[in-house]
Design an enzyme around this catalytic site. Sequence first.
Site, PDB file in Angstrom:
ATOM      1  N   ARG A   1       4.251   6.980  14.263  1.00  0.00           N
ATOM      2  CA  ARG A   1       4.413   7.513  12.902  1.00  0.00           C
ATOM      3  C   ARG A   1       3.825   8.913  12.812  1.00  0.00           C
ATOM      4  NH1 ARG A   1       1.103   4.770   8.143  1.00  0.00           N
ATOM      5  NH2 ARG A   1      -0.084   6.686   8.126  1.00  0.00           N
TER       6      ARG A   1
ATOM      7  N   HIS B   1       4.832   0.250   0.298  1.00  0.00           N
ATOM      8  CA  HIS B   1       5.520  -0.539   1.323  1.00  0.00           C
ATOM      9  C   HIS B   1       4.599  -1.624   1.845  1.00  0.00           C
ATOM     10  CE1 HIS B   1       3.500   2.776   3.399  1.00  0.00           C
ATOM     11  NE2 HIS B   1       3.471   2.034   4.495  1.00  0.00           N
TER      12      HIS B   1
ATOM     13  N   ASP C   1       0.281   5.037   2.066  1.00  0.00           N
ATOM     14  CA  ASP C   1      -0.536   5.409   3.220  1.00  0.00           C
ATOM     15  C   ASP C   1      -1.734   6.277   2.835  1.00  0.00           C
ATOM     16  OD1 ASP C   1       0.994   3.979   5.019  1.00  0.00           O
ATOM     17  OD2 ASP C   1       2.460   5.589   5.176  1.00  0.00           O
TER      18      ASP C   1
ATOM     19  N   HIS D   1       0.825  -1.201   0.000  1.00  0.00           N
ATOM     20  CA  HIS D   1       0.000   0.000   0.000  1.00  0.00           C
ATOM     21  C   HIS D   1       0.861   1.253   0.000  1.00  0.00           C
ATOM     22  CE1 HIS D   1       1.124  -0.370   4.211  1.00  0.00           C
ATOM     23  NE2 HIS D   1       0.720   0.875   4.413  1.00  0.00           N
TER      24      HIS D   1
HETATM   25  C1  SIN Z   1       2.708   1.597   7.902  1.00  0.00           C
HETATM   26  O1  SIN Z   1       2.122   1.275   6.902  1.00  0.00           O
HETATM   27  O2  SIN Z   1       2.853   2.757   8.258  1.00  0.00           O
HETATM   28  C2  SIN Z   1       3.320   0.552   8.787  1.00  0.00           C
HETATM   29  C3  SIN Z   1       4.664   0.211   8.310  1.00  0.00           C
HETATM   30  C4  SIN Z   1       5.369  -0.670   9.292  1.00  0.00           C
HETATM   31  O3  SIN Z   1       4.829  -0.933  10.397  1.00  0.00           O
HETATM   32  O4  SIN Z   1       6.474  -1.107   8.996  1.00  0.00           O
END
Ligand code: SIN
Length: 297
Positions: free
Chosen positions: A288, A273, A126, A124
Amino acid sequence: MSVATANPRVRSGPRIRNAAGRAGEYRHIRVRRLSPVIGAEIEGVDLSAPLDPEVVEEIREALADNLAVFFRDQPMTAAQHKAFGELFGELHLHPAAPHVPGFPEVMIIAADADSKRANGEGWHTDVSCDAEPPMGSILQILECPPEGGDTIFANMYAAYEALSDRMKAHLDGLTAVHDGEHVYRGLYANLGVADKPSYPRASHPVVRTHPWTGRKSLYVNQAFTTRIEGLPQEESDALLRYLYQHLQHPLFQCRFKWTPDAVAFWDNRCAQHHAIWDYWPHARSGRRVTIKGERPV
Ligand code: SIN
């Protein structure tokens, strides 16, 4: 059939443009690439301290060149994390996730033995369901599992550039629906977060042009994108299935192995990612901040 067999351009190597062109040209930071196409570790900077504008500019350049940059051993409070994020733009408020008390911009990422799902598992970018999806995300992992919990990043310029000219022409001008409903409903139940009545949904171009680099990238993702508009459902399903398979080719990827207090900063406009949830029943957690972006064009 493998992606490589289906698309000889992916195999040919030289058609994949390197992400980074300027390793060694930085004055304030050291940048060590993790793969030929995406990802670099940055050394020589303390993210918890106020940063000189020239250092910020070099981090921004390293991000533009490498799509995802990583920093090791960066203990930060939530306030310092927020302050670092604000150097790159106004911060985004997540439509569903829990946040650190007193810091609505600092989202909590956590999975443990009680989790039914983990944040970020699956490819995905974000919050692509937002009308103006975030430009970048800065994640710090505080607690790592004994093994696993890596995050994989993939270069969507390279994925686009490796498509045939016929496929590029077909995708040109198409738009797709990105829906948050099936992604977010119930996702944070283990963290005690009640669901909202509804979650965002938006329509975005299937191929977008990056506002910094002018390069085109593939902008559909398996988590949020539900259909390509203007195509019969079966055709949309088949095309998305192909694109999802294509963009997951290992040639477009790097893999980041977390250590406590490591930080990853990625550009959601040209990278996808996938957080690997292979550590259950162990715990993994962090924080985050997400930087606001623009309407994709
Ligand atoms: C996310 O998509 O922000 C999570 C990425 C992660 O936990 O490595």
